[in-house]
Write a protein that holds these residues in place. Structure first.
Motif, short mmCIF file in Angstrom:
data_model
loop_
_atom_site.label_atom_id
_atom_site.label_comp_id
_atom_site.label_asym_id
_atom_site.label_seq_id
_atom_site.Cartn_x
_atom_site.Cartn_y
_atom_site.Cartn_z
N THR A 126 0.85 -1.19 0.00
CA THR A 126 0.00 0.00 0.00
C THR A 126 0.88 1.24 0.00
OG1 THR A 126 -0.15 0.04 2.41
CG2 THR A 126 -1.91 -1.11 1.21
N GLU A 127 0.30 2.33 -0.46
CA GLU A 127 0.94 3.64 -0.47
C GLU A 127 -0.11 4.66 -0.06
OE1 GLU A 127 2.50 4.35 -4.40
OE2 GLU A 127 3.64 2.49 -4.42
N ASP A 128 0.31 5.87 0.15
CA ASP A 128 -0.61 6.98 0.46
C ASP A 128 -1.53 6.66 1.63
OD1 ASP A 128 0.45 8.35 -1.77
OD2 ASP A 128 -1.01 7.40 -3.09
N GLY A 129 -0.96 6.14 2.72
CA GLY A 129 -1.76 5.85 3.90
C GLY A 129 -2.77 4.73 3.70
N GLY A 130 -2.51 3.84 2.75
CA GLY A 130 -3.40 2.71 2.49
C GLY A 130 -4.45 2.96 1.43
N LYS B 175 4.99 -3.39 -12.01
CA LYS B 175 4.35 -2.99 -10.76
C LYS B 175 3.22 -2.03 -11.12
CE LYS B 175 8.41 -3.62 -7.89
NZ LYS B 175 9.40 -3.01 -7.01
N LEU B 176 2.01 -2.37 -10.68
CA LEU B 176 0.82 -1.59 -11.02
C LEU B 176 0.11 -1.17 -9.74
CD1 LEU B 176 -0.51 -3.96 -13.81
CD2 LEU B 176 0.88 -1.92 -14.12
N THR B 177 -0.58 -0.03 -9.78
CA THR B 177 -1.31 0.45 -8.61
C THR B 177 -2.74 0.82 -8.99
OG1 THR B 177 -0.58 2.72 -8.97
CG2 THR B 177 0.77 1.38 -7.49
N ALA B 178 -3.60 0.80 -7.98
CA ALA B 178 -5.00 1.21 -8.14
C ALA B 178 -5.43 1.94 -6.88
CB ALA B 178 -5.89 -0.01 -8.37
N GLU B 179 -6.31 2.91 -7.06
CA GLU B 179 -6.82 3.70 -5.94
C GLU B 179 -7.99 2.97 -5.29
OE1 GLU B 179 -5.29 6.58 -4.96
OE2 GLU B 179 -3.87 6.03 -6.53
N LEU B 180 -8.06 3.03 -3.96
CA LEU B 180 -9.17 2.45 -3.22
C LEU B 180 -10.11 3.55 -2.75
CD1 LEU B 180 -7.20 -0.10 -0.99
CD2 LEU B 180 -8.32 -0.51 -3.20
N ASP B 181 -11.36 3.18 -2.48
CA ASP B 181 -12.34 4.14 -1.97
C ASP B 181 -12.00 4.60 -0.56
OD1 ASP B 181 -13.75 3.89 -4.34
OD2 ASP B 181 -15.15 2.40 -3.54
N ALA B 182 -11.39 3.69 0.20
CA ALA B 182 -11.00 3.99 1.59
C ALA B 182 -9.69 3.25 1.86
CB ALA B 182 -12.09 3.51 2.55
N PRO B 183 -8.92 3.67 2.87
CA PRO B 183 -7.68 2.95 3.17
C PRO B 183 -7.92 1.46 3.40
CG PRO B 183 -7.78 5.00 4.41
CD PRO B 183 -9.13 4.82 3.75
N LEU B 184 -6.94 0.65 3.02
CA LEU B 184 -7.08 -0.81 3.11
C LEU B 184 -7.32 -1.27 4.54
CD1 LEU B 184 -6.97 -3.59 1.75
CD2 LEU B 184 -4.50 -3.56 2.15
N GLY B 185 -6.58 -0.72 5.48
CA GLY B 185 -6.76 -1.13 6.88
C GLY B 185 -6.53 -2.62 7.07
N THR B 186 -7.48 -3.29 7.73
CA THR B 186 -7.36 -4.72 8.01
C THR B 186 -8.11 -5.59 7.01
OG1 THR B 186 -9.25 -4.63 9.52
CG2 THR B 186 -7.04 -4.31 10.49
N ARG B 187 -8.64 -4.99 5.96
CA ARG B 187 -9.39 -5.77 4.97
C ARG B 187 -8.48 -6.78 4.26
NH1 ARG B 187 -12.43 -1.44 1.31
NH2 ARG B 187 -10.47 -0.31 1.56
N THR B 188 -9.07 -7.87 3.84
CA THR B 188 -8.36 -8.90 3.09
C THR B 188 -8.27 -8.48 1.62
OG1 THR B 188 -9.17 -10.64 4.56
CG2 THR B 188 -8.40 -11.34 2.39
#
Length: 156
Positions: free
Chosen positions: A79-83, A133-146
């Motif tokens: 993860t990057e950018d705080g998850g 190496k590829l990245t994608a943006e999430l709606d919210a930080p990953l946190g503890t999600r699988t």
């Protein structure tokens, strides 16, 4: 005169053979080669399928579901950018091009789909494997999600 033709022909053949054996350096090929120095000023590249990029935080194996990947597929997630950004190492080869999608995000898991797009009609391609190496943006930080990893191949 016949002897002159034979000598000239042999000379041309020798010239062509030596040109194929020793390609001349061009400005472009010389620029791509590293120069030898006694002091190294940069850190050597790390193996792409084993280490995240600088600033990336690895996601632990306990947080990964890799059951949707073929056997032998590289597994590296960070993860990057705080998850808020998830990164993966994908696999592509020959004429294929890799991309990443996040088709599903819930409170408990994030599905990351790595897609290799290949030509619809067969054509000549190299026989190499690449691991971008590829990245994608999430709606919210990953946190503890699988993170559920999946891979598929599509035809363009």
């Amino acid at each position: 005169m016949r002897r002159l033709g034979t000598v000239v022909g042999a000379g041309v053949l020798l010239l062509l053979a030596s040109a194929c054996a020793n390609p001349q350096d061009t400005q472009e090929t010389r620029a791509d080669r590293p120069t030898a120095t006694s002091e190294t000023t940069t850190t050597p590249d790390r193996q792409p399928a084993r280490t995240p990029p600088a600033g990336g935080t690895p996601v632990t194996q306990q947080q990964l579901d890799t059951s949707g990947l073929p056997q032998g597929y590289p597994v590296l997630v960070w993860t990057e950018d705080g998850g808020r950004t998830v990164g993966v190492v994908a696999q592509e080869g020959g004429c294929g091009r890799a991309s990443v999608e996040v088709p599903q995000q819930t409170d408990t898991q994030v599905v990351v789909l790595m897609v290799e797009t290949v030509p619809a009609t067969p054509k000549m391609c190299t026989m190499d494997l690449r691991y971008p190496k590829l990245t994608a943006e999430l709606d919210a930080p990953l946190g503890t999600r699988t993170v559920v990893l999946k891979a598929e191949q599509r035809k363009s």
